[in-house]
Design an enzyme around this catalytic site. Sequence first.
Site, PDB file in Angstrom:
ATOM      1  N   LYS A 120      -5.182  16.305  15.870  1.00 48.10           N
ATOM      2  CA  LYS A 120      -5.362  15.356  14.904  1.00 48.10           C
ATOM      3  C   LYS A 120      -6.387  15.944  13.797  1.00 48.10           C
ATOM      4  CE  LYS A 120      -7.222  10.869  13.811  1.00 48.10           C
ATOM      5  NZ  LYS A 120      -7.685   9.403  14.363  1.00 48.10           N
TER       6      LYS A 120
ATOM      7  N   SER B 161      -4.578  14.314   8.196  1.00 48.64           N
ATOM      8  CA  SER B 161      -5.070  12.783   7.490  1.00 48.64           C
ATOM      9  C   SER B 161      -5.070  13.062   6.213  1.00 48.64           C
ATOM     10  CB  SER B 161      -6.370  12.609   8.237  1.00 48.64           C
ATOM     11  OG  SER B 161      -6.221  12.433   9.536  1.00 48.64           O
TER      12      SER B 161
ATOM     13  N   ARG C 206      -1.343  10.617   8.486  1.00 45.84           N
ATOM     14  CA  ARG C 206      -1.861   9.312   8.480  1.00 45.84           C
ATOM     15  C   ARG C 206      -1.737   8.991   6.726  1.00 45.84           C
ATOM     16  NH1 ARG C 206      -5.846   6.928  11.046  1.00 45.84           N
ATOM     17  NH2 ARG C 206      -5.810   5.815   9.287  1.00 45.84           N
TER      18      ARG C 206
ATOM     19  N   ASP D  72     -10.256  11.825  20.313  1.00 45.74           N
ATOM     20  CA  ASP D  72     -10.710  11.645  19.005  1.00 45.74           C
ATOM     21  C   ASP D  72     -12.158  12.260  18.543  1.00 45.74           C
ATOM     22  OD1 ASP D  72     -10.950  10.169  16.110  1.00 45.74           O
ATOM     23  OD2 ASP D  72      -8.765   9.679  16.535  1.00 45.74           O
ATOM     24  N   ASP D  73     -12.725  11.744  17.513  1.00 47.89           N
ATOM     25  CA  ASP D  73     -14.117  12.353  17.262  1.00 47.89           C
ATOM     26  C   ASP D  73     -15.222  11.938  18.199  1.00 47.89           C
ATOM     27  OD1 ASP D  73     -16.092  13.418  15.609  1.00 47.89           O
ATOM     28  OD2 ASP D  73     -15.771  12.077  13.941  1.00 47.89           O
TER      29      ASP D  73
ATOM     30  N   ASP E 226      -7.785   3.575   8.324  1.00 47.32           N
ATOM     31  CA  ASP E 226      -7.711   3.142   9.699  1.00 47.32           C
ATOM     32  C   ASP E 226      -7.540   1.940  10.141  1.00 47.32           C
ATOM     33  OD1 ASP E 226      -8.580   5.732   9.745  1.00 47.32           O
ATOM     34  OD2 ASP E 226     -10.648   5.278  10.925  1.00 47.32           O
TER      35      ASP E 226
ATOM     36  N   ASP F  44      -8.843  15.434  10.851  1.00 45.81           N
ATOM     37  CA  ASP F  44      -9.428  14.589   9.848  1.00 45.81           C
ATOM     38  C   ASP F  44      -9.989  15.210   8.450  1.00 45.81           C
ATOM     39  OD1 ASP F  44      -9.850  11.874   8.895  1.00 45.81           O
ATOM     40  OD2 ASP F  44     -11.073  11.538  10.923  1.00 45.81           O
TER      41      ASP F  44
END
Length: 412
Positions: free
Chosen positions: A156, A190, A215, A80-81, A219, A158
């Site tokens: 993913k 997202s 998404r 992820d980030d 979160d 964002d």
Amino acid sequence: MIPISAAFFALAALKVAVCLDNGLARTPPMGWMHWQRFRCLVDCDIYPDECISEKLFRAMADHMVSDGYLAAGYEYVMIDDCWADKERDAKGRLQPDPDRFPSGIKNLSDYIHGKGLKFGMYADYGLRTCAGYPGSLLYLERDADTFAEWEVDYLKFDGCYSDWQFIDKGYIQMGKYLNATGRPIVYSCSWPAYQEPNGMQSNYTSLAETCNLWRNWDDIDDGWNNVTEILDWFSSNQDRLAPFSAPGHWNDPDMLIIGNYGLSLEQSKAQMAIWSIMAAPLIMSVDLRTIRPEFRDILLNRDVIAVNQDPLGVMGKLILKRKNIDIWTKPLSDTADGRSRVAIGLMSHRVDGYPYRIGFTLGELNITSPRGFNLKDLFDENLKHPVYSDSEKIYVRVKPTGGTLLVATSLK
Ligand SMILES: *[C@@H]1O[C@H](CO)[C@@H](O)[C@H](O)[C@H]1NC(C)=O
Ligand SMILES: *[C@@H]1O[C@H](CO)[C@@H](O)[C@H](O)[C@H]1NC(C)=O
Ligand SMILES: *[C@@H]1O[C@H](CO)[C@@H](O)[C@H](O)[C@H]1NC(C)=O
Ligand SMILES: *[C@@H]1O[C@H](CO)[C@@H](O)[C@H](O)[C@H]1NC(C)=O
Ligand SMILES: *[C@@H]1O[C@H](CO)[C@@H](O)[C@H](O)[C@H]1NC(C)=O
């Protein structure tokens, strides 16, 4: 025959032509992602075993294989980030933090692939990622190419630091660049998570044309209130969302938090049950090195995973609320010998201390069959259920803030 699944087939026939067709995510994606458990822990001096580094992902990949997660279907290991360097390289390409990923991303990708797993990464459409690392806004094509070079299997994408009202176009463009690389990459968007919480309804037709999953909402954090709040939002919007859940494209209520600090054992069963009913992606975010075996058993429950991975891909719905217990149903594919099946998920909001005995009939859940149903509890194989007609009262004991998953199979 269950009316819901007939309606589904009719709908699927109408939709099939326009949806994203990269051949991927024919069932909800399953894997592991670091965010919920490890966040943006970048201080490797203080937390050498927990910081976001190649060491962490190698360790998780090892456990994915050795502890049975891959065999159960969890195939993606995803960053992820907070993986990137604060600056792009001289050619404008994203590059990993050199101290935390000294061997480079391609090396980590090779390691993960060498284990028979797939590799996922994170980027952000905006100017910066949510944690402040370089965003893709002016570099969409270059970043798509970089991910393909690194043999990424899942992205993913964002949406921090972007204009949420007009975010759609950028994601559509990125989808085109990903497609142009020629590498099949699961595309997780997202964009609704930036629109829906701001009171704007996202365009799910466009999402299903563009993304393999998206998404929808905020979160998840590590608490039961997050599970119930997310489910409240999804159930309140289920009629709008469910038509877009099908092979190739999925609504994503965010990661499983099972095995961490916030959920009890029974709450963990409830999250696993209802995420499976919703055909949600099953993305674990837990330290696989230290997870307690009873939580691991929930994540590895094959019968529950089979409900999640059912080939019809229908998103189940909340059908009945009774005595502060939610009952969800999801039509499943027929058995090989032609018997219809429906999954029934129960989730209790009760806190009165004892397993509450809830009564309902299959008819009340709109589940009908001329010859009745056999019922199986997927979390408790000792629970013997006789055969039920549509109108016969079924009693199930649901533990406080817990849940379970049943499958009703019609008799020939
Ligand atoms: C990855 O890097 C390590 C050293 O950091 C090296 O031992 C290994 O051979 C590399 N693997 C690949 C597949 O290049
Ligand atoms: C690109 O899009 C086309 C048309 O939808 C599709 O057939 C193809 O599989 C896609 N390729 C990749 C690599 O995603
Ligand atoms: C939603 O997207 C679809 C497909 O891209 C488009 O045809 C439709 O006009 C959009 N709807 C709205 C309300 O913008
Ligand atoms: C998760 O819980 C925290 C703390 O109560 C809250 O601030 C946050 O909005 C919740 N998120 C969701 C998606 O419910
Ligand atoms: C059950 O089906 C009937 C008839 O199709 C419908 O009116 C009713 O709303 C359904 N109930 C639920 C809980 O979906």
